[in-house]
Design a protein around this motif. Structure first.
Motif, PDB file in Angstrom:
ATOM      1  N   GLY A 193     -26.683 -19.695  12.748  1.00 42.23           N
ATOM      2  CA  GLY A 193     -27.301 -18.937  11.776  1.00 42.23           C
ATOM      3  C   GLY A 193     -26.830 -19.006  10.067  1.00 42.23           C
ATOM      4  O   GLY A 193     -27.618 -19.268   9.133  1.00 42.23           O
ATOM      5  N   VAL A 194     -25.394 -19.127   9.920  1.00 41.92           N
ATOM      6  CA  VAL A 194     -25.202 -19.405   8.631  1.00 41.92           C
ATOM      7  C   VAL A 194     -25.435 -20.847   8.174  1.00 41.92           C
ATOM      8  O   VAL A 194     -25.978 -20.958   6.821  1.00 41.92           O
ATOM      9  CB  VAL A 194     -23.614 -19.341   8.524  1.00 41.92           C
ATOM     10  CG1 VAL A 194     -23.010 -19.983   7.300  1.00 41.92           C
ATOM     11  CG2 VAL A 194     -23.176 -17.944   8.916  1.00 41.92           C
ATOM     12  N   GLY A 215     -32.261 -18.319  10.101  1.00 42.24           N
ATOM     13  CA  GLY A 215     -30.819 -18.146  10.218  1.00 42.24           C
ATOM     14  C   GLY A 215     -30.310 -16.689  10.100  1.00 42.24           C
ATOM     15  O   GLY A 215     -29.194 -16.316  10.772  1.00 42.24           O
ATOM     16  N   LEU A 216     -30.954 -15.839   9.420  1.00 39.02           N
ATOM     17  CA  LEU A 216     -30.981 -14.412   9.329  1.00 39.02           C
ATOM     18  C   LEU A 216     -30.869 -13.675  10.793  1.00 39.02           C
ATOM     19  O   LEU A 216     -30.037 -13.067  11.067  1.00 39.02           O
ATOM     20  CB  LEU A 216     -31.627 -13.965   8.431  1.00 39.02           C
ATOM     21  CG  LEU A 216     -31.424 -12.231   8.063  1.00 39.02           C
ATOM     22  CD1 LEU A 216     -30.167 -11.727   7.573  1.00 39.02           C
ATOM     23  CD2 LEU A 216     -32.593 -11.486   7.457  1.00 39.02           C
ATOM     24  N   PHE A 217     -31.927 -14.098  11.357  1.00 32.62           N
ATOM     25  CA  PHE A 217     -31.933 -13.401  12.760  1.00 32.62           C
ATOM     26  C   PHE A 217     -31.312 -14.018  13.783  1.00 32.62           C
ATOM     27  O   PHE A 217     -30.635 -13.290  14.602  1.00 32.62           O
ATOM     28  CB  PHE A 217     -33.474 -13.388  13.361  1.00 32.62           C
ATOM     29  CG  PHE A 217     -34.275 -12.278  12.622  1.00 32.62           C
ATOM     30  CD1 PHE A 217     -34.148 -10.933  13.117  1.00 32.62           C
ATOM     31  CD2 PHE A 217     -35.074 -12.582  11.581  1.00 32.62           C
ATOM     32  CE1 PHE A 217     -34.880  -9.858  12.619  1.00 32.62           C
ATOM     33  CE2 PHE A 217     -35.757 -11.464  10.742  1.00 32.62           C
ATOM     34  CZ  PHE A 217     -35.651 -10.206  11.399  1.00 32.62           C
ATOM     35  N   ALA A 269     -34.496 -19.340   6.347  1.00 35.19           N
ATOM     36  CA  ALA A 269     -33.715 -18.007   5.613  1.00 35.19           C
ATOM     37  C   ALA A 269     -33.963 -17.234   6.927  1.00 35.19           C
ATOM     38  O   ALA A 269     -33.039 -16.531   7.491  1.00 35.19           O
ATOM     39  CB  ALA A 269     -34.291 -17.421   4.507  1.00 35.19           C
ATOM     40  N   VAL A 270     -35.369 -16.880   7.432  1.00 36.92           N
ATOM     41  CA  VAL A 270     -35.694 -15.953   8.561  1.00 36.92           C
ATOM     42  C   VAL A 270     -34.994 -16.429   9.724  1.00 36.92           C
ATOM     43  O   VAL A 270     -34.258 -15.542  10.474  1.00 36.92           O
ATOM     44  CB  VAL A 270     -37.189 -15.823   8.405  1.00 36.92           C
ATOM     45  CG1 VAL A 270     -37.363 -14.950   9.793  1.00 36.92           C
ATOM     46  CG2 VAL A 270     -37.735 -15.031   7.313  1.00 36.92           C
ATOM     47  N   SER A 282     -36.346 -16.016  15.523  1.00 36.66           N
ATOM     48  CA  SER A 282     -35.794 -17.425  15.293  1.00 36.66           C
ATOM     49  C   SER A 282     -36.275 -18.279  16.346  1.00 36.66           C
ATOM     50  O   SER A 282     -36.701 -19.464  16.170  1.00 36.66           O
ATOM     51  CB  SER A 282     -34.483 -17.224  15.203  1.00 36.66           C
ATOM     52  OG  SER A 282     -33.892 -16.531  14.310  1.00 36.66           O
ATOM     53  N   MET A 292     -29.183 -20.581   7.148  1.00 33.82           N
ATOM     54  CA  MET A 292     -29.317 -19.966   5.583  1.00 33.82           C
ATOM     55  C   MET A 292     -28.644 -20.997   4.677  1.00 33.82           C
ATOM     56  O   MET A 292     -29.364 -20.743   3.537  1.00 33.82           O
ATOM     57  CB  MET A 292     -28.502 -18.624   5.865  1.00 33.82           C
ATOM     58  CG  MET A 292     -29.265 -17.833   6.769  1.00 33.82           C
ATOM     59  SD  MET A 292     -28.139 -15.976   7.247  1.00 33.82           S
ATOM     60  CE  MET A 292     -28.691 -15.578   5.496  1.00 33.82           C
ATOM     61  N   LEU A 321     -28.086 -14.812  12.828  1.00 35.54           N
ATOM     62  CA  LEU A 321     -26.729 -14.114  12.653  1.00 35.54           C
ATOM     63  C   LEU A 321     -26.577 -12.712  12.780  1.00 35.54           C
ATOM     64  O   LEU A 321     -25.874 -12.015  13.390  1.00 35.54           O
ATOM     65  CB  LEU A 321     -26.605 -14.427  11.010  1.00 35.54           C
ATOM     66  CG  LEU A 321     -25.223 -13.924  10.423  1.00 35.54           C
ATOM     67  CD1 LEU A 321     -24.121 -14.778  11.100  1.00 35.54           C
ATOM     68  CD2 LEU A 321     -25.414 -14.058   8.933  1.00 35.54           C
ATOM     69  N   LEU A 322     -27.861 -12.223  12.765  1.00 33.40           N
ATOM     70  CA  LEU A 322     -27.685 -10.592  13.105  1.00 33.40           C
ATOM     71  C   LEU A 322     -27.823 -10.671  14.759  1.00 33.40           C
ATOM     72  O   LEU A 322     -27.191  -9.589  15.264  1.00 33.40           O
ATOM     73  CB  LEU A 322     -29.232 -10.093  12.753  1.00 33.40           C
ATOM     74  CG  LEU A 322     -29.421  -9.667  11.193  1.00 33.40           C
ATOM     75  CD1 LEU A 322     -30.787  -9.334  10.979  1.00 33.40           C
ATOM     76  CD2 LEU A 322     -28.541  -8.714  10.989  1.00 33.40           C
TER      77      LEU A 322
END
Length: 126
Positions: A14-15, A60-62, A57-58, A78, A18, A64-65
């Motif tokens: 995820g990082v 990676g963000l999801f 971004a989307v 993702s 991003m 990570l979440l």
């Protein structure tokens, strides 16, 4: 133990995704060249930043979440995006033949999808 390993790997992915989004916004010319793309003026650069940046971004963000909360439903955005990207690459390879330059993105996307599917299997339902 397995769940912890998957959470760590997923968080790192995820990082990483991003960071790729950040590169698409801050260094679009270099990133586009790495992907084999070029721009048709400022509109092309803007479209690249918006579309490619949002994709990474989307995704990676999801990832990570989902890793932080260990909830499988958070993987769906993702998994959908990266899974469709992988399917599109494989469809292209089916039409053109599998070219050597396809290896890196296909490998990254296939491994990412595999990690997300493993996470989906071990994470709890929300």
């Amino acid at each position: 133990m397995m769940k912890s390993v998957i959470r760590i790997v997923l968080a790192l992915l995820g990082v990483g995704w991003m960071l790729l989004a950040g590169q698409s916004w801050t260094q679009p010319d270099l990133f586009a060249a790495d992907l084999g793309l070029s721009f048709a003026g400022d509109l092309g650069r803007s479209t690249f930043r918006a579309d490619i940046g949002a994709f990474f971004a989307v995704s990676g963000l999801f990832m990570l979440l989902a890793a932080l909360k260990a909830e499988r439903h958070l993987l769906l955005p993702s998994l959908g995006l990266v899974g469709l990207a992988l399917a599109a690459r494989l469809a292209t390879a089916g039409q053109t033949g599998f070219l050597p330059e396809y290896m890196q993105p296909v490998t990254v996307e296939a491994l990412t999808v595999s990690v997300m599917l493993a996470a989906y299997a071990v994470f709890r339902k929300a």
